[in-house]
Structure formats: C-alpha cells, structure tokens
Write a protein that holds these residues in place. Structure first.
Motif, PDB file in Angstrom:
ATOM      1  N   MET A   1       0.815  -1.210   0.000  1.00  0.00           N
ATOM      2  CA  MET A   1       0.000   0.000   0.000  1.00  0.00           C
ATOM      3  C   MET A   1       0.846   1.257   0.000  1.00  0.00           C
ATOM      4  SD  MET A   1      -3.225  -1.064   2.447  1.00  0.00           S
ATOM      5  CE  MET A   1      -2.256  -1.926   3.705  1.00  0.00           C
ATOM      6  N   GLY A   2       2.159   1.089  -0.154  1.00  0.00           N
ATOM      7  CA  GLY A   2       3.029   2.246  -0.251  1.00  0.00           C
ATOM      8  C   GLY A   2       3.233   2.977   1.058  1.00  0.00           C
ATOM      9  N   THR A   3       3.088   2.282   2.187  1.00  0.00           N
ATOM     10  CA  THR A   3       3.264   2.952   3.475  1.00  0.00           C
ATOM     11  C   THR A   3       3.804   1.952   4.489  1.00  0.00           C
ATOM     12  OG1 THR A   3       2.176   4.389   5.091  1.00  0.00           O
ATOM     13  CG2 THR A   3       0.952   2.454   4.369  1.00  0.00           C
ATOM     14  N   VAL A   4       4.167   2.460   5.648  1.00  0.00           N
ATOM     15  CA  VAL A   4       4.662   1.629   6.747  1.00  0.00           C
ATOM     16  C   VAL A   4       3.523   1.411   7.737  1.00  0.00           C
ATOM     17  CG1 VAL A   4       6.279   1.511   8.669  1.00  0.00           C
ATOM     18  CG2 VAL A   4       7.016   2.459   6.480  1.00  0.00           C
ATOM     19  N   VAL A   5       3.391   0.188   8.223  1.00  0.00           N
ATOM     20  CA  VAL A   5       2.360  -0.148   9.201  1.00  0.00           C
ATOM     21  C   VAL A   5       3.019  -0.464  10.535  1.00  0.00           C
ATOM     22  CG1 VAL A   5       0.513  -1.754   9.798  1.00  0.00           C
ATOM     23  CG2 VAL A   5       0.817  -1.037   7.430  1.00  0.00           C
ATOM     24  N   SER A   6       2.485   0.096  11.615  1.00  0.00           N
ATOM     25  CA  SER A   6       2.972  -0.219  12.962  1.00  0.00           C
ATOM     26  C   SER A   6       1.846  -0.866  13.756  1.00  0.00           C
ATOM     27  CB  SER A   6       3.465   1.043  13.675  1.00  0.00           C
ATOM     28  OG  SER A   6       2.422   1.989  13.793  1.00  0.00           O
ATOM     29  N   ILE A   7       2.202  -1.845  14.566  1.00  0.00           N
ATOM     30  CA  ILE A   7       1.229  -2.596  15.356  1.00  0.00           C
ATOM     31  C   ILE A   7       1.746  -2.656  16.792  1.00  0.00           C
ATOM     32  CG2 ILE A   7       0.014  -4.789  15.653  1.00  0.00           C
ATOM     33  CD1 ILE A   7       0.762  -5.368  12.676  1.00  0.00           C
ATOM     34  N   GLU A   8       0.898  -2.272  17.721  1.00  0.00           N
ATOM     35  CA  GLU A   8       1.253  -2.382  19.141  1.00  0.00           C
ATOM     36  C   GLU A   8       0.130  -3.096  19.878  1.00  0.00           C
ATOM     37  OE1 GLU A   8       2.538   0.279  23.054  1.00  0.00           O
ATOM     38  OE2 GLU A   8       2.389   1.222  21.088  1.00  0.00           O
ATOM     39  N   LEU A   9       0.487  -4.169  20.576  1.00  0.00           N
ATOM     40  CA  LEU A   9      -0.476  -4.922  21.369  1.00  0.00           C
ATOM     41  C   LEU A   9      -0.207  -4.659  22.840  1.00  0.00           C
ATOM     42  CD1 LEU A   9      -0.400  -8.358  19.492  1.00  0.00           C
ATOM     43  CD2 LEU A   9      -1.764  -6.338  18.990  1.00  0.00           C
ATOM     44  N   ALA A  10      -1.230  -4.226  23.568  1.00  0.00           N
ATOM     45  CA  ALA A  10      -1.085  -3.930  24.994  1.00  0.00           C
ATOM     46  C   ALA A  10      -1.737  -5.000  25.855  1.00  0.00           C
ATOM     47  CB  ALA A  10      -1.696  -2.568  25.307  1.00  0.00           C
ATOM     48  N   ASP A  11      -2.090  -6.126  25.256  1.00  0.00           N
ATOM     49  CA  ASP A  11      -2.761  -7.199  25.990  1.00  0.00           C
ATOM     50  C   ASP A  11      -1.780  -7.966  26.877  1.00  0.00           C
ATOM     51  OD1 ASP A  11      -5.449  -7.214  24.399  1.00  0.00           O
ATOM     52  OD2 ASP A  11      -3.880  -7.287  22.863  1.00  0.00           O
ATOM     53  N   HIS A  30      -0.708  -7.950   3.926  1.00  0.00           N
ATOM     54  CA  HIS A  30      -0.031  -8.335   2.683  1.00  0.00           C
ATOM     55  C   HIS A  30      -1.035  -8.891   1.677  1.00  0.00           C
ATOM     56  CE1 HIS A  30       4.130  -7.506   3.603  1.00  0.00           C
ATOM     57  NE2 HIS A  30       4.060  -8.149   4.751  1.00  0.00           N
ATOM     58  N   GLU A  31      -2.015  -9.615   2.176  1.00  0.00           N
ATOM     59  CA  GLU A  31      -3.071 -10.124   1.289  1.00  0.00           C
ATOM     60  C   GLU A  31      -3.837  -8.972   0.645  1.00  0.00           C
ATOM     61  OE1 GLU A  31      -7.379 -12.383   1.787  1.00  0.00           O
ATOM     62  OE2 GLU A  31      -5.772 -12.857   3.208  1.00  0.00           O
ATOM     63  N   VAL A  32      -4.168  -7.958   1.441  1.00  0.00           N
ATOM     64  CA  VAL A  32      -4.869  -6.788   0.909  1.00  0.00           C
ATOM     65  C   VAL A  32      -4.003  -6.083  -0.130  1.00  0.00           C
ATOM     66  CG1 VAL A  32      -5.745  -4.494   1.494  1.00  0.00           C
ATOM     67  CG2 VAL A  32      -6.280  -6.453   2.954  1.00  0.00           C
ATOM     68  N   ASP A  33      -2.726  -5.933   0.165  1.00  0.00           N
ATOM     69  CA  ASP A  33      -1.831  -5.261  -0.764  1.00  0.00           C
ATOM     70  C   ASP A  33      -1.755  -6.013  -2.090  1.00  0.00           C
ATOM     71  OD1 ASP A  33       0.177  -3.157  -1.300  1.00  0.00           O
ATOM     72  OD2 ASP A  33       1.563  -4.836  -1.395  1.00  0.00           O
ATOM     73  N   ALA A  34      -1.677  -7.328  -2.019  1.00  0.00           N
ATOM     74  CA  ALA A  34      -1.605  -8.134  -3.235  1.00  0.00           C
ATOM     75  C   ALA A  34      -2.888  -8.026  -4.051  1.00  0.00           C
ATOM     76  CB  ALA A  34      -1.329  -9.590  -2.878  1.00  0.00           C
ATOM     77  N   ARG A  35      -4.008  -7.889  -3.386  1.00  0.00           N
ATOM     78  CA  ARG A  35      -5.301  -7.854  -4.079  1.00  0.00           C
ATOM     79  C   ARG A  35      -5.630  -6.470  -4.631  1.00  0.00           C
ATOM     80  NH1 ARG A  35      -9.323 -10.968  -0.870  1.00  0.00           N
ATOM     81  NH2 ARG A  35      -8.490 -12.606  -2.201  1.00  0.00           N
ATOM     82  N   PHE A  36      -5.272  -5.418  -3.881  1.00  0.00           N
ATOM     83  CA  PHE A  36      -5.741  -4.080  -4.234  1.00  0.00           C
ATOM     84  C   PHE A  36      -4.654  -3.138  -4.737  1.00  0.00           C
ATOM     85  CE2 PHE A  36      -9.053  -5.648  -1.377  1.00  0.00           C
ATOM     86  CZ  PHE A  36     -10.195  -5.305  -2.080  1.00  0.00           C
ATOM     87  N   SER A  37      -3.432  -3.579  -4.835  1.00  0.00           N
ATOM     88  CA  SER A  37      -2.368  -2.689  -5.301  1.00  0.00           C
ATOM     89  C   SER A  37      -2.654  -2.194  -6.714  1.00  0.00           C
ATOM     90  CB  SER A  37      -1.026  -3.415  -5.292  1.00  0.00           C
ATOM     91  OG  SER A  37      -0.031  -2.606  -5.898  1.00  0.00           O
ATOM     92  N   THR A  38      -2.521  -0.885  -6.909  1.00  0.00           N
ATOM     93  CA  THR A  38      -2.684  -0.316  -8.244  1.00  0.00           C
ATOM     94  C   THR A  38      -1.349  -0.266  -8.987  1.00  0.00           C
ATOM     95  OG1 THR A  38      -2.407   1.923  -7.350  1.00  0.00           O
ATOM     96  CG2 THR A  38      -4.667   1.076  -7.548  1.00  0.00           C
ATOM     97  N   TYR A  39      -0.282  -0.795  -8.360  1.00  0.00           N
ATOM     98  CA  TYR A  39       1.046  -0.786  -8.967  1.00  0.00           C
ATOM     99  C   TYR A  39       1.460  -2.160  -9.487  1.00  0.00           C
ATOM    100  CZ  TYR A  39       1.171   3.513  -6.234  1.00  0.00           C
ATOM    101  OH  TYR A  39       0.863   4.731  -5.690  1.00  0.00           O
ATOM    102  N   ARG A  40       0.646  -3.172  -9.199  1.00  0.00           N
ATOM    103  CA  ARG A  40       0.982  -4.536  -9.591  1.00  0.00           C
ATOM    104  C   ARG A  40      -0.021  -5.008 -10.645  1.00  0.00           C
ATOM    105  NH1 ARG A  40       1.970  -7.675  -3.924  1.00  0.00           N
ATOM    106  NH2 ARG A  40       1.889  -9.408  -5.395  1.00  0.00           N
ATOM    107  N   ASP A  41       0.492  -5.321 -11.832  1.00  0.00           N
ATOM    108  CA  ASP A  41      -0.397  -5.709 -12.928  1.00  0.00           C
ATOM    109  C   ASP A  41      -1.191  -6.969 -12.628  1.00  0.00           C
ATOM    110  OD1 ASP A  41       0.422  -3.542 -14.421  1.00  0.00           O
ATOM    111  OD2 ASP A  41       1.958  -4.660 -15.522  1.00  0.00           O
ATOM    112  N   ASP A  42      -0.655  -7.803 -11.722  1.00  0.00           N
ATOM    113  CA  ASP A  42      -1.333  -9.063 -11.423  1.00  0.00           C
ATOM    114  C   ASP A  42      -2.302  -8.958 -10.246  1.00  0.00           C
ATOM    115  OD1 ASP A  42       0.602  -8.676  -9.483  1.00  0.00           O
ATOM    116  OD2 ASP A  42       1.157 -10.806  -9.356  1.00  0.00           O
TER     117      ASP A  42
END
Length: 242
Positions: A1-11, A30-42
């Motif tokens: 998606m062209g950005t950095v994702v951060s995840i913090e779990l406080a559990d 990563h699944e979302v990126d593979a499905r919805f990327s507008t930069y990947r022809d596949d």
C-alpha cells in the motif's frame, strides 16, 4: 500500500501469542496489498479495471470495496470518487478498511487492547499501555517536527489526509482539478474506513468541506482541519488530550 504499518499490542498475553497475532495481522495486510495494489499488474483490482476479470468473478472483498466506494460517492456528493483520477483506484477506502478489518480480526482472536497505524490511518481498541488512553499526534502541516494537535482516546479511529507530504495528490472530481483550500484534514470516529473516506472527501472539497465535516458530527465523526492559509478549525468534541 506504499506505506509503513505499525502494530502495538497492549494485551497481557504470552509473548508467543502476541507474536502470532502480529504475524497474522501482517499476513492479512499483505493479502490486501496483493489484491488491491494499483502498482501490480497481477493484482485483482488491476485485472478488474483492465477487463481481464469480470465483476461476478471478483472476490467478496473487492465486491464489498466497490459497493462501499459507490455508497461513499453518493454520501459525499461525488467528492469521494474511486474514479477521480481516471482508472479505478479504491485506495482512498482500502487502506482504512484494511486496518479496520485487521483490528476486528485481532479482537476476534483475543486482543482487546491494540493500536494499528498505517500512514495517517490509525485504529485503537481498548486502553493503551498502563491502562491509559492512547495518544495520537497530528502532524503540523508545515513543520514536520511539530504537532498541530494531540488526541487522546481508547476505542476509535483517526484518519488524516493532507497535501504536505505528497503534494496535490487528491483530486477534486467535481471541479476537475487538484484539491485546494485545505492543507490537512483529520477525522476521528468509530470506523476507520469511513473516517479515511471522509477525510479524503473533505480535502477534495476544499474550504466548503469544513461545513460538510461539521454535519458529520451527528454521525459520531469529529474533525480538525487546517486551511492553506494557516487557519485551524476543530469540532466541539474532538478528543484533544489535556
């Protein structure tokens, strides 16, 4: 998606379980990126917009995104438009939606307290470390090292759209030109996908977006905005940290 994702779990969960939860969240993104990327022809979205994939053969996720983009186009009087730049590009909805779904998946897997940030899109659930509300800084639209606001909230979403990093990348589809008038728009509410779309739509509207945002308060969406000439506006109940 062209950005950095951060995840913090406080559990209060075993480290191995926390690692597993982070891994499953990354796999979903990563699944979302593979499905919805507008930069990947596949990618699925690229194959659909090129005509190589029929609507009836699309995944349930892509059909959902197309339906919601159509709904938001109507709700925003055409200012949120997945076709604003020409070919289909649902990225203005997909990033917030993917993080919102990631948070839902974490909650279903037992994480009641977490934070996921993707660019200017953030979803928080439960209390943060030490049982305190999460604090979110909204970047100053001219000075990268400063903050315009600091927000404090537990359950909720924060989405920011602006022109200060990527320039005039948001299009005003009604006027047929790059958006102008607003430098930065932040929307806070219960659903990140909606907050993200509202922030994008208001930025596209320019200064008329200020009154449009004010009307969204009745639906639970607070906002903050900075105009191109430096004026700042906030809704009455924006959760600014004390």
């Amino acid at each position: 998606m062209g950005t950095v994702v951060s995840i913090e779990l406080a559990d209060d969960l075993p480290p191995a379980r926390l690692t597993e939860l982070v891994g499953s969240t990354c796999a979903w993104l990563h699944e979302v990126d593979a499905r919805f990327s507008t930069y990947r022809d596949d990618s699925e979205v690229c194959r659909f917009r090129s005509g190589a994939l029929r609507l009836e053969d699309c995944s349930a996720d892509l059909r959902h995104v197309l339906d919601r983009c159509a709904d938001l186009w109507r709700d925003t009087d055409g200012y949120f438009d997945a076709y604003a730049g020409g070919p289909l590009d649902p990225s203005g909805y997909v990033k917030g939606w993917s993080v919102e779904v990631a948070s839902q998946r974490l909650a279903a897997a037992g994480s009641a307290r977490h934070y996921i940030g993707a660019g200017g899109d953030i979803r928080m659930r439960g209390a943060g470390p030490g049982g305190r509300p999460w604090r979110v800084g909204v970047r100053h639209p001219w000075e990268a090292g400063k903050l315009a606001w600091v927000l404090s909230l537990t359950d909720g979403a924060v989405a920011t759209s602006g022109t200060y990093e990527r320039g005039a990348h948001v299009w005003n589809p009604v006027a047929g030109r790059p958006a102008s008038g607003l430098r930065s728009v932040t929307v806070v509410g219960p659903d990140l996908a909606v907050a993200d779309a509202y922030a994008t739509a208001a930025l596209a509207m320019g200064e008329p977006g200020l009154s449009w945002l004010a009307a969204r308060v009745a639906d639970g969406y607070e906002s903050a905005a900075v105009t191109d000439d430096g004026r700042a506006f906030t809704s009455a109940n924006l959760p600014i940290a004390s």
